[in-house]
Enzyme design. Structure first.
Site, PDB file in Angstrom:
ATOM      1  N   HIS A  75       3.647  -8.343   6.627  1.00 31.70           N
ATOM      2  CA  HIS A  75       3.559  -7.592   5.369  1.00 31.70           C
ATOM      3  C   HIS A  75       3.044  -6.186   5.614  1.00 31.70           C
ATOM      4  CE1 HIS A  75       3.271 -11.333   2.552  1.00 31.70           C
ATOM      5  NE2 HIS A  75       4.312 -11.362   3.348  1.00 31.70           N
ATOM      6  N   TYR A 202      -2.244  -9.225  -6.226  1.00 25.83           N
ATOM      7  CA  TYR A 202      -3.581  -9.459  -6.778  1.00 25.83           C
ATOM      8  C   TYR A 202      -3.572  -8.961  -8.219  1.00 25.83           C
ATOM      9  CZ  TYR A 202      -5.738 -10.203  -2.180  1.00 25.83           C
ATOM     10  OH  TYR A 202      -6.116 -10.707  -0.952  1.00 25.83           O
ATOM     11  N   PRO A 294     -12.974 -15.663  -1.002  1.00 27.73           N
ATOM     12  CA  PRO A 294     -11.678 -15.503  -0.330  1.00 27.73           C
ATOM     13  C   PRO A 294     -10.852 -14.296  -0.773  1.00 27.73           C
ATOM     14  CG  PRO A 294     -11.604 -17.343  -1.874  1.00 27.73           C
ATOM     15  CD  PRO A 294     -13.013 -16.868  -1.857  1.00 27.73           C
ATOM     16  N   LYS A 298     -10.740 -12.966   4.407  1.00 25.16           N
ATOM     17  CA  LYS A 298     -11.480 -12.654   5.633  1.00 25.16           C
ATOM     18  C   LYS A 298     -12.042 -13.839   6.408  1.00 25.16           C
ATOM     19  CE  LYS A 298     -10.999  -8.261   5.472  1.00 25.16           C
ATOM     20  NZ  LYS A 298      -9.857  -7.827   6.261  1.00 25.16           N
ATOM     21  N   TYR A 386      -8.839  -4.083   4.621  1.00 29.45           N
ATOM     22  CA  TYR A 386      -7.980  -5.270   4.481  1.00 29.45           C
ATOM     23  C   TYR A 386      -7.300  -5.613   5.814  1.00 29.45           C
ATOM     24  CZ  TYR A 386      -5.444  -8.754   1.793  1.00 29.45           C
ATOM     25  OH  TYR A 386      -4.978  -9.952   1.296  1.00 29.45           O
TER      26      TYR A 386
END
Ligand SMILES: Cc1cc2nc3c(=O)[nH]c(=O)nc-3n(C[C@H](O)[C@H](O)[C@H](O)COP(=O)(O)OP(=O)(O)OC[C@H]3O[C@@H](n4cnc5c(N)ncnc54)[C@H](O)[C@@H]3O)c2cc1C
Length: 392
Positions: A75, A202, A294, A298, A386
């Site tokens: 991604h 998200y 979560p 990570k 991220y």
């Protein structure tokens, strides 16, 4: 009592324990991994699924990359969705790095296979495990098939997760605990439905957070914010899909594909750290030492980062007789860990609906999301966290 001997005794065959054993093997160091569950149990346990670039690079450079490169989904970034609109953050363009979607239990299968093919020892179904003497000559005791065993070792890797026995075996007063619980949990499902977005979405809504993610080209993984006391029996598959569609559908008509629910469960949200992550010759790694909510994806990556640092320290000890890196293990890990804790907390705070939130908070959260999706500086900050901060 049957007696065994190894250089490093490792408790727990999760990502931390298995990767530690694999990395030590590549340095010519012997280990035994002792696991409470069966091989089929750990290879079927659905948990995390997003790999940072550093985790992917490590898998490749240590000979574990072949199936991951064939089957994983690469991604470039993620979407943040609010006010009914999806906004794309292109991590590749912002940082030069990507994330990779490859389920944690697939990483486990690759690690187990690699260890067994190299004649590594993983002892499954070990019961009543205890650790002792880790201030001088460490031993691990356990029972298997009615027989009691004792493994003598130079070091113990405490890789037995949040509910394991290693952390509680450290004498009272040694560890400082830093903890935060959240007034919400995640209801997660695994569904037989092709992902309708190539990347994670998200979503912040006034009904609560929702996350669209995937595990393979035919399986989606979805989550919705729920109360921490929620009883999963109150959530029929229909009710879950209705709520997910309400939260995730965007104004341009994008929505997840609906399909049969394969698994469902509720995950608590918690931030937790112990300091230090070591006592004598016992070294805690992964969830045994820390938990993150979560939202930042990570948990597994942190477990892998810890054991990368630990394997280097142990290897340095056997090669050069130096304990310097071992002594610095905890501080090296914690410096990076706290930044990851901060990021996971921040993502959680920004994207969830808080019980105590009023209209001011709602508008502030929307402004933050607007900022994070429109300022290149803010997008880059999110992106570099991220895809994974560098290891020292
Ligand atoms: C239910 C659940 C869902 C999750 N979902 C996500 C997610 O969606 N996204 C995300 O980013 N992260 C998620 N995580 C977090 C991520 O999976 C963990 O951070 C990661 O598994 C940590 O790896 P670890 O090796 O430290 O611990 P673990 O994977 O927990 O491994 C510890 C191992 O030790 C074994 N063990 C425990 N006690 C003993 C004992 N007494 N004797 C011997 N063996 C023992 C356990 O059976 C286990 O195999 C989830 C975690 C859980 C628990």
């Amino acid at each position: 009592m049957k007696k065994l001997r190894t250089q490093v005794g490792i408790v727990g065959a999760g990502p931390a324990g298995l990767m530690l054993s694999h990395l030590l093997h590549l340095e010519g160091i012997e280990s035994i991994v002792i696991e409470a569950q069966s091989r089929s149990h750990i290879e079927g346990r659905v948990r995390a699924g997003v790999l940072e670039q550093g985790t992917v690079d490590l898998m490749r450079s240590t000979g574990l990359g072949e199936r991951m490169d064939r089957e994983s989904l690469r991604h470039r970034g993620v979407y943040l969705s609010f006010d009914g609109n999806r906004h794309h953050l292109d991590f590749r363009e912002l940082t030069g790095k990507c994330i990779t979607v490859y389920a944690q239990h697939e990483v486990i299968k690759d690690l187990v296979r690699a260890r067994l093919e190299a004649d590594g020892q993983i002892l499954f179904d070990a019961k009543h495990l205890s650790v002792a003497n880790f201030e001088s000559a460490p031993v691990i005791r356990y029972q298997q098939d009615g027989e009691t065993y004792e493994v003598a070792c130079d070091f113990i890797g405490g890789c037995d997760g949040f509910h394991g026995v290693c952390r509680p075996s450290i004498p009272e007063g040694v560890l400082n605990v830093f903890e935060r619980t959240y007034p919400f949990a995640w209801l997660g499902i695994l569904a037989e439905a092709a992902p309708s977005s190539e990347e994670l979405v998200y979503t912040y809504t006034d009904r609560g957070f929702a996350l669209f993610s995937m595990r393979s080209p035919s399986v989606t993984r979805l989550y919705l914010q729920c109360s921490p006391n929620e009883d999963i029996r109150n959530w029929s598959d229909d009710r879950i899909w209705k709520e997910l569609l309400q939260r995730l559908t965007t104004k341009d008509g994008w929505a997840p594909n609906v399909g049969p629910v394969l698994q469902k469960g509720i995950t608590d949200m918690r931030s937790f750290v112990v300091e230090p992550m070591q006592h004598g010759r016992l070294f805690l790694a992964g969830d045994a030492a820390h938990i993150v909510p979560p939202t930042g994806a990570k948990g597994m990556n942190l477990a892998i980062a810890d054991v990368t640092v630990l394997s280097r320290a142990i290897s340095n000890f056997y090669r050069n007789g130096s304990e310097d890196l071992l002594a610095a293990y905890s501080s090296t890990c914690l410096r990076r860990l706290w930044k990851v804790q901060r990021f996971s907390w921040w993502m959680t705070a920004m994207l969830h609906h808080w019980e105590t939130q009023n209209e001011f908070d709602h508008r502030r959260q929307l402004a933050e999301l607007d900022y994070v999706t429109s300022s290149r500086a803010a997008m880059t900050s999110l992106a570099e966290n991220y895809v994974g901060l560098p290891l020292e």
